[in-house]
Enzyme design. Structure first.
Site, PDB file in Angstrom:
ATOM      1  N   SER A   1     -62.976   9.665  16.450  1.00  0.00           N
ATOM      2  CA  SER A   1     -64.428  10.298  16.111  1.00  0.00           C
ATOM      3  C   SER A   1     -64.592  11.637  16.788  1.00  0.00           C
ATOM      4  O   SER A   1     -65.440  12.421  16.265  1.00  0.00           O
ATOM      5  CB  SER A   1     -65.687   9.406  16.890  1.00  0.00           C
ATOM      6  OG  SER A   1     -65.519   9.506  18.026  1.00  0.00           O
ATOM      7  N   ARG A   2     -63.815  12.023  17.677  1.00  0.00           N
ATOM      8  CA  ARG A   2     -63.876  13.382  18.316  1.00  0.00           C
ATOM      9  C   ARG A   2     -62.357  13.785  18.698  1.00  0.00           C
ATOM     10  O   ARG A   2     -61.537  13.199  18.705  1.00  0.00           O
ATOM     11  CB  ARG A   2     -64.767  13.254  19.654  1.00  0.00           C
ATOM     12  CG  ARG A   2     -66.175  12.919  19.432  1.00  0.00           C
ATOM     13  CD  ARG A   2     -66.837  12.839  20.797  1.00  0.00           C
ATOM     14  NE  ARG A   2     -66.725  11.822  21.439  1.00  0.00           N
ATOM     15  CZ  ARG A   2     -66.031  11.695  22.859  1.00  0.00           C
ATOM     16  NH1 ARG A   2     -65.687  12.922  23.479  1.00  0.00           N
ATOM     17  NH2 ARG A   2     -65.977  10.611  23.629  1.00  0.00           N
TER      18      ARG A   2
ATOM     19  N   TYR B   1     -54.748   8.296  36.125  1.00  0.00           N
ATOM     20  CA  TYR B   1     -54.263   8.917  34.791  1.00  0.00           C
ATOM     21  C   TYR B   1     -52.851   8.945  34.517  1.00  0.00           C
ATOM     22  O   TYR B   1     -52.303   8.582  33.464  1.00  0.00           O
ATOM     23  CB  TYR B   1     -55.123  10.297  34.575  1.00  0.00           C
ATOM     24  CG  TYR B   1     -54.923  10.855  33.083  1.00  0.00           C
ATOM     25  CD1 TYR B   1     -55.741  10.568  31.916  1.00  0.00           C
ATOM     26  CD2 TYR B   1     -54.008  11.966  32.756  1.00  0.00           C
ATOM     27  CE1 TYR B   1     -55.448  10.819  30.580  1.00  0.00           C
ATOM     28  CE2 TYR B   1     -54.064  12.463  31.483  1.00  0.00           C
ATOM     29  CZ  TYR B   1     -54.719  11.915  30.659  1.00  0.00           C
ATOM     30  OH  TYR B   1     -54.495  12.568  29.146  1.00  0.00           O
TER      31      TYR B   1
ATOM     32  N   ASN C   1     -54.275   6.901  19.928  1.00  0.00           N
ATOM     33  CA  ASN C   1     -54.748   8.094  20.721  1.00  0.00           C
ATOM     34  C   ASN C   1     -55.805   8.007  21.548  1.00  0.00           C
ATOM     35  O   ASN C   1     -55.842   8.674  22.710  1.00  0.00           O
ATOM     36  CB  ASN C   1     -55.371   9.079  19.550  1.00  0.00           C
ATOM     37  CG  ASN C   1     -55.995  10.237  19.934  1.00  0.00           C
ATOM     38  OD1 ASN C   1     -55.466  11.270  20.538  1.00  0.00           O
ATOM     39  ND2 ASN C   1     -57.656  10.203  19.951  1.00  0.00           N
TER      40      ASN C   1
ATOM     41  N   LYS D   1     -50.399   7.175  31.649  1.00  0.00           N
ATOM     42  CA  LYS D   1     -49.632   7.776  30.741  1.00  0.00           C
ATOM     43  C   LYS D   1     -48.125   7.849  30.697  1.00  0.00           C
ATOM     44  O   LYS D   1     -47.384   7.627  29.817  1.00  0.00           O
ATOM     45  CB  LYS D   1     -50.031   9.337  30.809  1.00  0.00           C
ATOM     46  CG  LYS D   1     -51.445   9.572  30.162  1.00  0.00           C
ATOM     47  CD  LYS D   1     -51.786   9.122  28.771  1.00  0.00           C
ATOM     48  CE  LYS D   1     -53.138   9.604  28.175  1.00  0.00           C
ATOM     49  NZ  LYS D   1     -53.266   9.314  26.687  1.00  0.00           N
TER      50      LYS D   1
ATOM     51  N   GLY E   1     -59.714   6.036  18.548  1.00  0.00           N
ATOM     52  CA  GLY E   1     -60.310   7.228  19.246  1.00  0.00           C
ATOM     53  C   GLY E   1     -60.479   8.582  18.092  1.00  0.00           C
ATOM     54  O   GLY E   1     -60.111   9.502  18.632  1.00  0.00           O
TER      55      GLY E   1
ATOM     56  N   ILE F   1     -55.177  20.806  25.676  1.00  0.00           N
ATOM     57  CA  ILE F   1     -55.768  20.899  24.539  1.00  0.00           C
ATOM     58  C   ILE F   1     -57.261  21.025  24.528  1.00  0.00           C
ATOM     59  O   ILE F   1     -57.973  20.255  25.286  1.00  0.00           O
ATOM     60  CB  ILE F   1     -55.440  19.668  23.510  1.00  0.00           C
ATOM     61  CG1 ILE F   1     -53.919  19.256  23.544  1.00  0.00           C
ATOM     62  CG2 ILE F   1     -55.970  19.803  22.087  1.00  0.00           C
ATOM     63  CD1 ILE F   1     -52.922  20.407  22.974  1.00  0.00           C
TER      64      ILE F   1
ATOM     65  N   SER G   1     -49.232  12.359  27.334  1.00  0.00           N
ATOM     66  CA  SER G   1     -49.931  13.566  27.907  1.00  0.00           C
ATOM     67  C   SER G   1     -48.628  14.123  28.753  1.00  0.00           C
ATOM     68  O   SER G   1     -47.628  13.465  29.050  1.00  0.00           O
ATOM     69  CB  SER G   1     -50.888  13.188  28.936  1.00  0.00           C
ATOM     70  OG  SER G   1     -51.171  14.334  29.733  1.00  0.00           O
TER      71      SER G   1
END
Ligand code: NDP
Length: 241
Positions: A11-12, A145, A78, A149, A9, A178, A132
């Site tokens: 790319s961004r 989520y 990530n 995590k 992950g 973030i 997270s």
């Protein structure tokens, strides 16, 4: 000799911040994402299109890195997603739970298994999992989520113990709030919480905050530590009265 890092992950967002920082500090960096990375990334990194929830595509990503560099010194797990819809726990659908577990937990688990075997062969390596604050903090409108995590946090401990005998430390970085695409939809809510003092350090976190922590862990300066949780959250986790 440069260290070789694989950032899923990348790319961004946070992953991109990590990739940029490691690159600036002399690493050769490979990144994965489901879509083609931009031109700037293509110039700096080995960019691999690979969906982390697919066993075949994970294997392809690892092969591509090994073919180009012959080793992987640092694995940064990530890649992760938020639920498509924030649904109350009593209404959340099974599909969403499965999707989140596949991307956020099953993918990183089996990628780690694959890379760990290579690191054992090499005789060295470092693994960093980006979890997270939701590993620990309850949000009833995105329970899937939180569960994914929390699983990733346990995964950190499991691999930390299993790989200790090979000198391969496994760490968890636990980000707070973030500024990335992931949080852009809830920017106003978090702006208000931050200015209201939810974090002792009153500002948004940035990908570079996480990147610096990953870099620090990649320097092998914590040789007697493994399974550690590094909170990068402006002090959010500190209980206050
Ligand atoms: P973004 O949505 O900004 O970026 C996610 C990155 O992961 C992109 O490069 C995306 O590229 C890639 N990605 C998503 N799904 C997959 C997949 N199945 N396979 C491969 N790559 C994938 O997220 P963030 O940067 O904000 O988050 C990064 C990590 O940090 C996540 O694990 C997230 O849970 C965690 N985190 C984020 C926090 C925050 O406040 N932003 C807080 C706490 C933890 P593409 O879409 O092309 O696949």
């Amino acid at each position: 000799m440069s260290k070789i890092a694989l950032v899923t992950g990348g790319s961004r967002g946070i992953g991109r911040g990590v990739a940029e920082y490691l690159h600036e500090h002399g690493f050769e960096v490979a990144i994965t994402s489901r879509h083609e990375a931009d031109e700037d990334a293509q110039k700096k990194f080995l960019c691999i299109v690979a969906d982390n929830s697919s066993a075949e595509q994970r294997a392809h990503a690892v092969d591509a890195v090994l073919q180009k560099y012959g080793r992987i010194d640092v694995l940064v797990n990530n890649a992760g997603i938020a639920p498509r819809v924030r649904a109350d726990l009593l209404d959340m659908g099974e599909d969403s739970m499965r999707e989140l577990l596949d991307v956020n937990l099953v993918g990183p688990f089996f990628l780690t298994q694959l890379v760990a075997k290579k690191m054992i062969e090499q005789g060295s390596g470092t693994i960093v999992n980006i979890t997270s604050m939701s590993s620990d903090v309850v949000s009833t409108n995105r329970g899937e989520y939180c569960v994914s995590k929390a699983g990733l946090s346990m995964m950190t401990k499991l691999f930390a113990v299993r790989l200790a005998e090979y000198g391969i430390p496994v760490y968890e970085i636990r980000p707070g709030i973030i500024a990335t695409d992931m949080t852009s939809k809830v920017r106003d809510k978090y702006d208000a919480l931050i200015s209201g003092g939810i974090t002792p350090i009153k500002r948004w976190g940035y990908p570079e905050d996480i990147a610096k922590a990953v870099y620090a862990l990649s320097l092998d300066l914590l040789p007697f530590s493994t399974g550690e949780v590094i909170n990068v959250d402006g002090g959010f986790h500190l209980q206050r009265l």
